[in-house]
Design a protein around this motif. Structure first.
Motif, short mmCIF file in Angstrom:
data_model
loop_
_atom_site.label_atom_id
_atom_site.label_comp_id
_atom_site.label_asym_id
_atom_site.label_seq_id
_atom_site.Cartn_x
_atom_site.Cartn_y
_atom_site.Cartn_z
N ASN A 105 41.11 54.22 16.62
CA ASN A 105 40.51 53.29 14.38
C ASN A 105 41.19 52.58 14.04
N VAL A 106 41.87 51.82 15.25
CA VAL A 106 42.80 50.67 15.02
C VAL A 106 42.04 49.37 15.05
N ARG A 107 42.25 48.18 14.63
CA ARG A 107 41.76 46.62 14.84
C ARG A 107 42.19 46.65 16.52
N PRO A 108 40.74 46.68 16.85
CA PRO A 108 40.64 46.28 18.88
C PRO A 108 42.14 45.32 19.12
N ALA A 109 42.12 43.99 17.94
CA ALA A 109 42.89 43.07 19.40
C ALA A 109 44.96 43.14 19.08
N ASP A 110 44.67 44.32 18.43
CA ASP A 110 45.84 45.13 18.16
C ASP A 110 46.85 45.56 19.49
N LEU A 111 45.71 46.54 20.20
CA LEU A 111 46.04 46.49 21.47
C LEU A 111 45.81 45.66 23.20
N LEU A 112 45.61 45.01 22.68
CA LEU A 112 45.71 44.07 23.37
C LEU A 112 47.09 43.51 24.50
N GLU A 113 47.36 42.61 25.40
CA GLU A 113 48.66 43.32 25.64
C GLU A 113 48.95 41.70 25.44
N PRO A 114 49.83 40.78 25.02
CA PRO A 114 49.99 38.89 25.59
C PRO A 114 50.02 38.89 26.93
N LEU A 115 48.63 38.37 27.34
CA LEU A 115 48.15 37.89 28.71
C LEU A 115 48.57 36.63 29.26
N LEU A 116 48.96 35.74 28.51
CA LEU A 116 48.63 34.13 29.01
C LEU A 116 49.80 33.56 29.78
N GLU A 117 51.12 34.00 29.27
CA GLU A 117 52.11 33.55 30.45
C GLU A 117 52.35 34.54 31.53
N LYS A 118 51.41 35.72 31.16
CA LYS A 118 51.95 36.73 32.74
C LYS A 118 50.62 35.66 33.61
N ALA A 119 49.15 35.47 33.14
CA ALA A 119 48.12 35.18 34.41
C ALA A 119 48.84 33.13 34.59
N ARG A 120 49.64 32.29 34.07
CA ARG A 120 50.23 31.55 34.61
C ARG A 120 51.77 31.44 35.54
N LYS A 121 51.53 33.17 35.02
CA LYS A 121 53.06 33.51 36.18
C LYS A 121 51.89 34.01 37.89
N GLU A 122 50.80 34.76 37.55
CA GLU A 122 50.58 34.64 38.63
C GLU A 122 50.07 33.81 39.98
N LEU A 123 49.08 33.29 38.90
CA LEU A 123 48.83 31.58 39.05
C LEU A 123 49.84 30.80 39.77
N GLU A 124 50.97 30.73 39.70
CA GLU A 124 52.10 29.79 40.02
C GLU A 124 52.22 31.00 41.40
N GLU A 125 52.40 31.82 41.50
CA GLU A 125 52.79 32.81 42.77
C GLU A 125 52.38 32.61 43.56
N LYS A 126 50.87 32.39 43.44
CA LYS A 126 49.07 32.71 44.43
C LYS A 126 49.51 31.19 44.41
N GLY A 127 50.54 29.83 43.63
CA GLY A 127 49.88 28.84 44.03
C GLY A 127 48.81 27.98 44.30
N TYR A 128 47.87 28.43 43.24
CA TYR A 128 46.43 28.32 43.24
C TYR A 128 46.49 26.99 40.72
N LEU A 129 47.96 26.69 40.54
CA LEU A 129 48.25 26.37 39.00
C LEU A 129 48.27 24.90 39.24
N GLU A 130 46.70 24.39 39.26
CA GLU A 130 46.66 22.79 39.45
C GLU A 130 46.30 22.28 37.58
N LYS A 131 46.64 22.88 36.76
CA LYS A 131 46.59 21.91 35.58
C LYS A 131 46.14 23.48 34.45
N GLU A 132 45.94 22.83 33.25
CA GLU A 132 46.05 24.24 32.40
C GLU A 132 45.09 24.93 32.17
N GLU A 133 44.01 23.99 32.48
CA GLU A 133 42.84 24.77 32.06
C GLU A 133 42.95 26.31 33.08
N ASP A 134 43.16 25.70 34.39
CA ASP A 134 43.38 27.17 34.87
C ASP A 134 43.79 28.36 34.53
#
Length: 439
Positions: free
Chosen positions: A231-260
């Motif tokens: 009964n709340v706004r759906p977006a309020d339930l989302l955790e910030p993902l962008l920096e978490k995703a960036r860190k995971e890609l860096e750890e896996k050695g996959y990050l080559e460009k911002e679009e990744d």
């Protein structure tokens, strides 16, 4: 609200000429705002509707270009250009339009013709009854073809309005059109709401927002059980993902460009596979044009496309034999069942020593027996939710199977113990293939 213009988006081609005229006249007369009309040719009304829209004062109309126009797409710019009174014709160089059309026509016939569905190209006036948009209609055709169930299209078209009503009339545009469409497909193929996608559950939970009308209570209970919608706004339930995703890609050695980072956020499973192939240097560009002749063969229930070069296929017909003994095939010829001609046909010798054609072998599915959970449809294993030795309850999720861009949780059919896990994450499976053995 200080808007620049209003778009009337008629994605299914339902807007008839007179209603378009009345609607645009009313908006223009009341607000004086610019109007854009977007309709599809599915029902056959589009050209007449856009002509009446212009007559009523529409400022923009959306068109496509032949040969990509018509059917479930927009009407052709060429047709509308010449149908409009001269004072309403846009300043367009029709010679350039003609040149582009010829180029596209050649490209389609030489390279992409096999991707075009005749049903989608033709359109269907029945859309005025079932009201399914063009993009959704062509998706349903593709999905049923993958299930080898295209003959059940009419059943699905009848099921879509029922599902839409039960789910509170979500708009039939992406992504809710996909949710309704695939749920309708599953209802027809597996029984009504016997197989429920994760996206359908999330929609009923309220994670896509509030539906235009109430969801039927019996359907809500069927899908969510005792769980209550949010009964709340759906977006309020989302955790910030962008920096978490960036860190995971860096750890896996996959990050080559911002679009990744964005790609990984949108398509986590598919993106990781793509990044791994890129890292290994295994990505290859598609050929501009396939060489030789392409034929389709079927092995173990799977379809393969095989390219044949340097051989005239029409000369490879099997000769007729009176005895049951059939001589061995010439080297380099792919054996396939063919109709024998009335007279023997001489098979030409290959100009150069040929290498035998090796057809790809399909993975042998584990035989399903007592206590074995099998795949209800072809797809990819996204996530395994249990481990061997785990105690599971009836209805508990065992794994997530991605099929037709939707996530499907495969439940346990009984209270039991996970004896063996027969697949791994990332595996592609066929209908009926064993997934997990319960002890």
């Amino acid at each position: 609200l200080d808007v620049d213009y209003i778009t009337i988006k008629d994605m299914a081609g339902l807007l008839d000429p007179q209603k378009a005229y009345e609607l645009i006249k009313e908006i223009k007369g009341t607000y004086g705002i610019r109007i854009d009309v977007h309709t599809h040719s599915t029902s056959g009304l589009a050209v007449a509707t856009e002509l009446k829209a212009v007559e009523a004062g529409a400022d923009f109309i959306n068109t496509s270009i032949h040969p990509l126009a018509g059917g479930t797409a927009q009407p052709a710019i060429q047709t509308l250009y010449y149908a409009l009174p001269e004072k309403h014709r846009p300043e367009v160089d029709m010679k350039i339009i003609s040149d582009i059309s010829k180029y596209l026509d050649k490209l389609l016939s030489e390279k992409y013709d096999h991707l075009l569905s005749k049903k989608a190209v033709r359109g269907d006036p029945a859309v005025l009854i079932h009201q399914i948009p063009g993009g959704m209609y062509s998706n349903l055709i593709k999905q049923l073809t993958e299930f080898k169930a295209l003959d059940r299209l009419d059943e699905v078209l009848e099921e879509v309005p029922r599902v839409r009503e039960e789910l509170g009339y979500p708009p039939l545009v992406t992504p809710t059109s996909q949710i309704v469409g695939i749920q309708a497909v599953f209802n027809v193929l597996f029984g009504r709401y016997k197989m429920i996608t994760e996206e359908t559950k999330n929609y009923v939970k309220g994670l896509y927002g509030r539906p235009p009308a109430p969801i039927k209570e019996e359907i809500r209970k069927l899908i969510l059980g005792e769980e209550e919608p949010i009964n709340v706004r759906p977006a309020d339930l989302l955790e910030p993902l962008l920096e978490k995703a960036r860190k995971e890609l860096e750890e896996k050695g996959y990050l080559e460009k911002e679009e990744d980072v964005v790609t990984y956020c949108l398509f986590p499973q598919v993106a990781l596979e793509f990044f791994e192939l890129r890292k290994q240097g295994k990505l290859k560009p598609l050929e501009e044009k396939p060489k030789g002749k392409i034929i389709k063969i079927y092995i173990g229930g799977r379809e393969y496309e095989v390219g044949i070069e340097g051989v005239k296929l029409e000369a490879l017909a099997m000769p007729s034999y009176a005895s049951s003994e059939v001589p061995a095939q010439p080297v380099g010829v792919l054996s396939a069942p063919v109709s024998a001609p009335s007279a023997p046909v001489e098979v030409p010798s290959a100009p150069t020593p040929a290498t035998p054609v090796e057809a790809p072998t399909a993975p042998t599915p584990t035989t399903a027996g007592e206590g074995v959970v099998t795949a209800p449809m072809p797809g990819k294993i996204l996530k395994i939710l249990v481990r061997e030795g785990d105690q599971v309850k009836v209805g508990q999720g065992l794994l997530i199977l991605e099929a037709m861009k939707m996530e499907n949780e495969i439940p346990s059919p009984k209270d039991s113990v996970v004896k063996r896990i027969l697949v791994k994450e990332g595996d592609t499976v066929d209908t009926g293939q064993a997934l997990i053995e319960l002890g």
